[in-house]
Design a protein around this motif. Structure first.
Motif, PDB file in Angstrom:
ATOM      1  N   ASP A  52       0.813  -1.225   0.000  1.00  0.00           N
ATOM      2  CA  ASP A  52       0.000   0.000   0.000  1.00  0.00           C
ATOM      3  C   ASP A  52       0.845   1.274   0.000  1.00  0.00           C
ATOM      4  OD1 ASP A  52       0.967   0.138   2.582  1.00  0.00           O
ATOM      5  OD2 ASP A  52      -1.001   0.056   3.547  1.00  0.00           O
ATOM      6  N   GLY A  53       2.189   1.109  -0.057  1.00  0.00           N
ATOM      7  CA  GLY A  53       3.087   2.258  -0.116  1.00  0.00           C
ATOM      8  C   GLY A  53       3.613   2.721   1.225  1.00  0.00           C
ATOM      9  N   THR A  54       3.074   2.192   2.323  1.00  0.00           N
ATOM     10  CA  THR A  54       3.583   2.571   3.643  1.00  0.00           C
ATOM     11  C   THR A  54       4.895   1.843   3.913  1.00  0.00           C
ATOM     12  OG1 THR A  54       2.317   0.838   4.755  1.00  0.00           O
ATOM     13  CG2 THR A  54       1.267   3.005   4.578  1.00  0.00           C
ATOM     14  N   THR A  55       5.634   2.341   4.888  1.00  0.00           N
ATOM     15  CA  THR A  55       6.915   1.759   5.246  1.00  0.00           C
ATOM     16  C   THR A  55       6.895   1.335   6.700  1.00  0.00           C
ATOM     17  OG1 THR A  55       8.028   3.169   3.648  1.00  0.00           O
ATOM     18  CG2 THR A  55       9.397   2.198   5.343  1.00  0.00           C
ATOM     19  N   ALA A  56       7.379   0.122   6.967  1.00  0.00           N
ATOM     20  CA  ALA A  56       7.518  -0.379   8.335  1.00  0.00           C
ATOM     21  C   ALA A  56       9.007  -0.445   8.631  1.00  0.00           C
ATOM     22  CB  ALA A  56       6.880  -1.749   8.457  1.00  0.00           C
ATOM     23  N   TYR A  57       9.413   0.007   9.816  1.00  0.00           N
ATOM     24  CA  TYR A  57      10.823   0.055  10.180  1.00  0.00           C
ATOM     25  C   TYR A  57      11.029  -0.642  11.517  1.00  0.00           C
ATOM     26  CZ  TYR A  57      15.421   1.777  11.447  1.00  0.00           C
ATOM     27  OH  TYR A  57      16.732   1.850  11.818  1.00  0.00           O
TER      28      TYR A  57
ATOM     29  N   SER B   3      -0.427 -12.877  10.672  1.00  0.00           N
ATOM     30  CA  SER B   3      -0.020 -12.023  11.787  1.00  0.00           C
ATOM     31  C   SER B   3      -0.944 -10.827  11.964  1.00  0.00           C
ATOM     32  CB  SER B   3       1.411 -11.525  11.564  1.00  0.00           C
ATOM     33  OG  SER B   3       1.783 -10.638  12.592  1.00  0.00           O
ATOM     34  N   ARG B   4      -1.264 -10.536  13.203  1.00  0.00           N
ATOM     35  CA  ARG B   4      -2.033  -9.326  13.508  1.00  0.00           C
ATOM     36  C   ARG B   4      -1.130  -8.105  13.529  1.00  0.00           C
ATOM     37  NH1 ARG B   4      -5.272 -12.183  18.305  1.00  0.00           N
ATOM     38  NH2 ARG B   4      -6.577 -13.483  16.987  1.00  0.00           N
ATOM     39  N   ARG B   5       0.183  -8.335  13.516  1.00  0.00           N
ATOM     40  CA  ARG B   5       1.166  -7.247  13.522  1.00  0.00           C
ATOM     41  C   ARG B   5       1.888  -7.153  12.176  1.00  0.00           C
ATOM     42  NH1 ARG B   5       5.396  -8.310  17.083  1.00  0.00           N
ATOM     43  NH2 ARG B   5       5.888  -6.121  16.893  1.00  0.00           N
ATOM     44  N   TYR B   6       1.286  -7.661  11.113  1.00  0.00           N
ATOM     45  CA  TYR B   6       1.915  -7.705   9.793  1.00  0.00           C
ATOM     46  C   TYR B   6       2.528  -6.356   9.434  1.00  0.00           C
ATOM     47  CZ  TYR B   6       2.654  -8.824   4.939  1.00  0.00           C
ATOM     48  OH  TYR B   6       3.239  -9.045   3.736  1.00  0.00           O
ATOM     49  N   PRO B   7       3.758  -6.297   8.954  1.00  0.00           N
ATOM     50  CA  PRO B   7       4.569  -7.359   8.381  1.00  0.00           C
ATOM     51  C   PRO B   7       5.408  -8.135   9.393  1.00  0.00           C
ATOM     52  CG  PRO B   7       5.722  -5.312   8.085  1.00  0.00           C
ATOM     53  CD  PRO B   7       4.398  -4.993   8.769  1.00  0.00           C
ATOM     54  N   TRP B   8       5.308  -7.805  10.663  1.00  0.00           N
ATOM     55  CA  TRP B   8       6.112  -8.499  11.681  1.00  0.00           C
ATOM     56  C   TRP B   8       5.410  -9.781  12.114  1.00  0.00           C
ATOM     57  CZ3 TRP B   8       9.782  -5.769  10.273  1.00  0.00           C
ATOM     58  CH2 TRP B   8       9.716  -4.401  10.178  1.00  0.00           C
ATOM     59  N   CYS B   9       6.177 -10.820  12.359  1.00  0.00           N
ATOM     60  CA  CYS B   9       5.623 -12.104  12.778  1.00  0.00           C
ATOM     61  C   CYS B   9       5.176 -12.035  14.232  1.00  0.00           C
ATOM     62  CB  CYS B   9       6.694 -13.189  12.621  1.00  0.00           C
ATOM     63  SG  CYS B   9       6.150 -14.805  13.184  1.00  0.00           S
TER      64      CYS B   9
END
Length: 85
Positions: free
Chosen positions: A32-37, A51-57
């Motif tokens: 969707d264009g957002t960034t996770a860090y 995962s409910r915390r996607y992209p984190w496992c």
């Protein structure tokens, strides 16, 4: 930003039954264009999309049941293992 000659290889661990393990810190660009860090030294990235915390496992993959059951002979071997007594 580092030049090509200054870049070092990052380690990626692939587990077919679990997440993708990356040496951090990591930045992930989502569809969707957002960034996770994450600045952790080791990052578990979800590959099952449960995962409910996607992209984190969040270990949701552990609750998955296999449609085909255990490999042939595995259940019998465990049932007869004397070390389990």
């Amino acid at each position: 930003m580092r030049s090509e000659s200054e870049r070092t290889a990052e380690r990626v661990v692939i587990d077919p039954e679990g997440p993708l393990l990356l040496e951090g810190p990591v930045e992930i660009r989502l569809p969707d264009g957002t960034t996770a860090y994450s600045d952790r030294f080791m990052v578990a990235v979800c590959t099952c999309r449960r995962s409910r915390r996607y992209p984190w496992c969040d270990t949701s993959h552990r609750r998955r049941t296999r449609a085909d059951g255990p490999p042939d002979g595995l259940a019998e071997d465990r049932a007869e293992d004397p070390a389990e007594d």
